[in-house]
Write a protein that holds these residues in place. Structure first.
Motif, short mmCIF file in Angstrom:
data_model
loop_
_atom_site.label_atom_id
_atom_site.label_comp_id
_atom_site.label_asym_id
_atom_site.label_seq_id
_atom_site.Cartn_x
_atom_site.Cartn_y
_atom_site.Cartn_z
N LYS A 21 0.49 -1.74 0.23
CA LYS A 21 -0.02 -0.10 -0.39
C LYS A 21 1.03 1.56 0.14
O LYS A 21 0.48 2.33 -0.38
CB LYS A 21 -0.84 -0.39 0.79
N VAL A 22 2.36 1.54 0.02
CA VAL A 22 2.36 2.53 0.35
C VAL A 22 3.40 2.52 -1.23
O VAL A 22 2.96 3.58 -1.27
CB VAL A 22 4.25 2.36 1.54
N LYS A 23 4.38 1.60 -1.44
CA LYS A 23 4.70 1.55 -2.55
C LYS A 23 3.17 2.28 -3.77
O LYS A 23 4.05 2.90 -4.25
CB LYS A 23 4.75 0.34 -3.27
N GLU A 24 1.81 2.03 -3.64
CA GLU A 24 1.00 2.19 -4.31
C GLU A 24 0.48 3.20 -4.21
O GLU A 24 -0.64 4.23 -4.51
CB GLU A 24 0.25 1.32 -4.40
N HIS A 25 0.95 4.03 -3.06
CA HIS A 25 0.05 5.63 -1.65
C HIS A 25 -0.88 5.71 -1.63
O HIS A 25 -1.66 6.84 -1.88
CB HIS A 25 0.78 6.46 -3.26
N SER A 26 -1.19 4.68 -1.15
CA SER A 26 -2.72 4.29 -0.64
C SER A 26 -2.78 3.81 0.60
O SER A 26 -3.98 4.11 1.13
CB SER A 26 -3.31 3.02 -1.24
N THR A 67 -8.21 7.39 2.89
CA THR A 67 -7.24 6.18 2.50
C THR A 67 -8.05 5.10 1.82
O THR A 67 -8.92 4.55 2.52
CB THR A 67 -6.23 5.84 2.85
N LYS A 68 -7.92 4.32 0.67
CA LYS A 68 -8.69 3.55 0.51
C LYS A 68 -8.77 2.24 1.27
O LYS A 68 -9.98 1.27 1.53
CB LYS A 68 -7.96 2.66 -0.55
N GLU A 78 -2.74 12.75 -0.96
CA GLU A 78 -4.09 13.56 -0.59
C GLU A 78 -4.33 13.79 0.92
O GLU A 78 -5.47 14.61 1.35
CB GLU A 78 -5.03 13.13 -1.55
N PHE A 79 -4.51 12.76 1.58
CA PHE A 79 -4.69 12.76 3.05
C PHE A 79 -4.16 13.39 3.88
O PHE A 79 -4.42 14.15 4.75
CB PHE A 79 -4.81 10.75 3.39
N THR A 80 -2.87 13.27 3.27
CA THR A 80 -1.72 14.24 4.26
C THR A 80 -1.78 15.41 4.07
O THR A 80 -1.77 16.35 4.84
CB THR A 80 -0.57 13.88 3.86
N LYS A 81 -1.87 16.47 3.24
CA LYS A 81 -1.91 17.02 2.24
C LYS A 81 -3.77 17.88 3.05
O LYS A 81 -3.53 18.54 3.67
CB LYS A 81 -2.73 17.84 1.30
N LYS A 82 -4.67 17.01 3.17
CA LYS A 82 -5.90 17.12 4.11
C LYS A 82 -5.56 17.62 5.38
O LYS A 82 -6.01 18.98 5.93
CB LYS A 82 -7.08 16.57 3.66
#
Length: 106
Positions: A21-26, A67-68, A78-82
């Motif tokens: 999931k880390v590699k997939e950015h999810s 996240t997913k 995107e979550f971190t940006k939020k």
């Protein structure tokens, strides 16, 4: 987190089954963000730790940002940006940060 007499070590697990999931950015970054908050408390910067924790909680309470793995469609970034968008520095702390910036420089 491992706390000893002289040192504290903050460590993320390396053999995590969610590594893909880390590699997939999810992957959900909540754990690492809250670990950073614990580190800030350990180095006697509780106001900054509070800012991070409050932003994470506000993100979950007032947003559909997930996240997913939590049923959403946000990427890790995107979550971190939020979360970053939800960091609100009070004017009194902003003044303190400006006055003590040199103490934070390495």
């Amino acid at each position: 987190m491992h706390i000893g007499d002289k040192f504290t070590v903050f460590q993320q697990g390396g053999n995590n089954p969610a590594y893909n999931k880390v590699k997939e950015h999810s992957a959900n970054p909540t754990g690492i963000i809250l670990s950073a908050s614990m580190m800030l408390r350990q180095v006697n910067l509780p106001s900054f730790a509070d800012l991070l924790e409050d932003a994470v909680f506000k993100t979950y309470l007032n947003s559909d940002a997930r996240t997913k793995e939590l049923g959403g469609n946000y990427s890790t970034k995107e979550f971190t940006k939020k979360v970053i968008e939800n960091i609100h520095v009070k004017p009194s702390l902003r003044k303190s940060i400006k006055e003590n910036t040199s103490a934070l420089e390495l």
